[in-house]
Design an enzyme around this catalytic site. Sequence first.
Site, mmCIF file in Angstrom:
data_model
loop_
_atom_site.group_PDB
_atom_site.id
_atom_site.type_symbol
_atom_site.label_atom_id
_atom_site.label_comp_id
_atom_site.label_asym_id
_atom_site.label_seq_id
_atom_site.Cartn_x
_atom_site.Cartn_y
_atom_site.Cartn_z
ATOM 1 N N HIS A 287 20.394 26.952 -0.814
ATOM 2 C CA HIS A 287 19.954 25.676 -0.694
ATOM 3 C C HIS A 287 21.161 24.470 -0.795
ATOM 4 O O HIS A 287 20.849 23.398 -0.283
ATOM 5 C CB HIS A 287 19.055 25.315 -1.989
ATOM 6 C CG HIS A 287 17.794 25.861 -1.872
ATOM 7 N ND1 HIS A 287 17.525 27.313 -1.878
ATOM 8 C CD2 HIS A 287 16.523 25.701 -1.486
ATOM 9 C CE1 HIS A 287 16.353 27.778 -2.037
ATOM 10 N NE2 HIS A 287 15.497 26.634 -1.417
ATOM 11 N N ARG B 20 19.881 6.785 18.067
ATOM 12 C CA ARG B 20 18.821 7.468 17.214
ATOM 13 C C ARG B 20 19.257 8.785 16.694
ATOM 14 O O ARG B 20 19.282 8.955 15.298
ATOM 15 C CB ARG B 20 17.317 7.539 17.682
ATOM 16 C CG ARG B 20 16.246 8.163 16.585
ATOM 17 C CD ARG B 20 14.989 8.047 17.069
ATOM 18 N NE ARG B 20 14.743 8.762 18.159
ATOM 19 C CZ ARG B 20 13.644 8.739 18.823
ATOM 20 N NH1 ARG B 20 12.497 8.047 18.491
ATOM 21 N NH2 ARG B 20 13.440 9.677 19.786
ATOM 22 N N GLU C 183 1.122 7.140 12.119
ATOM 23 C CA GLU C 183 1.679 7.322 13.464
ATOM 24 C C GLU C 183 1.003 8.797 13.821
ATOM 25 O O GLU C 183 0.387 9.469 13.109
ATOM 26 C CB GLU C 183 3.286 7.501 13.779
ATOM 27 C CG GLU C 183 3.833 8.824 12.814
ATOM 28 C CD GLU C 183 5.338 8.846 12.972
ATOM 29 O OE1 GLU C 183 6.028 8.391 14.009
ATOM 30 O OE2 GLU C 183 5.912 9.412 12.152
ATOM 31 N N ARG D 16 22.653 32.134 3.460
ATOM 32 C CA ARG D 16 21.758 31.079 3.111
ATOM 33 C C ARG D 16 21.784 30.551 1.429
ATOM 34 O O ARG D 16 21.929 31.407 0.611
ATOM 35 C CB ARG D 16 20.380 31.864 3.086
ATOM 36 C CG ARG D 16 19.159 31.114 2.785
ATOM 37 C CD ARG D 16 17.733 31.724 3.058
ATOM 38 N NE ARG D 16 16.828 30.958 2.501
ATOM 39 C CZ ARG D 16 16.314 30.728 1.352
ATOM 40 N NH1 ARG D 16 16.908 31.303 0.360
ATOM 41 N NH2 ARG D 16 15.399 29.890 1.268
ATOM 42 N N LEU E 96 8.575 7.439 12.725
ATOM 43 C CA LEU E 96 9.698 7.552 13.723
ATOM 44 C C LEU E 96 10.200 6.292 14.267
ATOM 45 O O LEU E 96 9.102 6.001 15.019
ATOM 46 C CB LEU E 96 9.612 8.701 14.490
ATOM 47 C CG LEU E 96 10.812 9.060 15.424
ATOM 48 C CD1 LEU E 96 11.694 9.867 14.656
ATOM 49 C CD2 LEU E 96 10.393 9.838 16.686
HETATM 50 N N1 PDD Z 1 8.216 12.900 19.695
HETATM 51 N N2 PDD Z 1 6.315 9.810 16.358
HETATM 52 C C1 PDD Z 1 6.504 10.971 16.185
HETATM 53 C C2 PDD Z 1 6.342 12.040 15.077
HETATM 54 C C3 PDD Z 1 7.294 11.753 17.302
HETATM 55 O O1 PDD Z 1 7.670 13.122 17.211
HETATM 56 C C4 PDD Z 1 7.593 11.239 18.596
HETATM 57 C C5 PDD Z 1 8.232 11.696 19.714
HETATM 58 C C6 PDD Z 1 7.276 9.419 18.566
HETATM 59 C C7 PDD Z 1 7.436 8.820 19.682
HETATM 60 O O2 PDD Z 1 8.737 8.496 19.848
HETATM 61 P P1 PDD Z 1 9.658 8.355 21.429
HETATM 62 O O3 PDD Z 1 8.901 7.162 22.027
HETATM 63 O O4 PDD Z 1 11.128 8.122 21.058
HETATM 64 O O5 PDD Z 1 9.347 9.441 22.113
HETATM 65 C C8 PDD Z 1 6.689 8.997 17.479
HETATM 66 C C9 PDD Z 1 8.688 13.796 20.740
HETATM 67 C C10 PDD Z 1 8.298 13.313 22.049
HETATM 68 C C11 PDD Z 1 8.505 15.217 20.414
HETATM 69 O O6 PDD Z 1 8.702 15.560 19.453
HETATM 70 O O7 PDD Z 1 8.258 15.983 21.648
#
Ligand code: PDD
Length: 287
Positions: free
Chosen positions: A103, A53, A181, A101, A205
């Site tokens: 953009h 990922r 989500e 810095r 994600l």
């Molecule tokens: N976050 N959606 C979002 C926006 C997230 O930030 C995460 C994970 C997930 C779950 O993904 P995974 O199963 O790969 O952990 C879904 C991590 C844990 C964090 O930012 O701490």
Amino acid sequence: MQEQICFINGSFVPAGEASVSVFDRGLLFGDGVYEVLRIRNAVVFRPQAHYLRMQSGLDTLGIGNPWNEQEFACLCAELAQRNRVRGGHVYLQVTRGVAPRTHLVPRNLQPTLIGFAAEADLPKWKDRPSGLTAITVSDPRWARCNIKTTMLLPNSLAKQRAADAGAYEAVFVSEDGLVREGASTNVFVVLDDVIYTHPDDQRILPGITRAIVLDLAQAEGLTVKQQPVQVERLQDAHEVFLTGTTTDVGPVIRIDDRPVGNGKIGPVTAALMHKYSELLADETGTD
Ligand code: PDD
């Protein structure tokens, strides 16, 4: 207590000595990606999936990956070991690097590498039969949520709103009323024996835990549809659960102060919670 040992640009240093430039693109623009991996019984869970990922995020942003898969896994393990973490998380971040810095996106910078690991209370929802609560919030994020960038302000503010309301998670809902989500989790909704979750597109994600749970559900013979659910349908949902590295499979029993189903952890969620902890135990050893 031993001071936390951090990784920074190839060195392991005590947290108090770890620093980055004020001109780091990660600091100024959120120009970088990160991963959070689960440590259980001092074993890092599924580093390969997290590596892939991260690779995909770096490719999209045009940042070179400093590690191959084995180096990534070894670094995670070394951070866990140097910090004597048995149960917790390891965090790795790659930013585009340091530049005056602008953009415009500078090319061929030396990426900045950061890592740390810490002990954390791991979720044990099965020991907490009361389940979790969530609130819904509108989704103000950009249209590239599939990249795990460090640009987490909307997620952080939403999570704080949930905490202020006494809830565990904030569930993002799109302008047209679709459940996306959670602030740090993926969301699953059970309606009439079908498990719905948002499709793996640019609005969420692609969670590592989500993918595992989809496999487990399929192996259990459960029907899964990767289709978004309208927020109003949460009121008719029999079950809702969250998945994530820091959550595992988290049963949601109230949303916006209304009970989900009968307000208790439902059978589909309970089965998947159980299967997921079995899988974790298989891969990381029993306690
Ligand atoms: N976050 N959606 C979002 C926006 C997230 O930030 C995460 C994970 C997930 C779950 O993904 P995974 O199963 O790969 O952990 C879904 C991590 C844990 C964090 O930012 O701490």
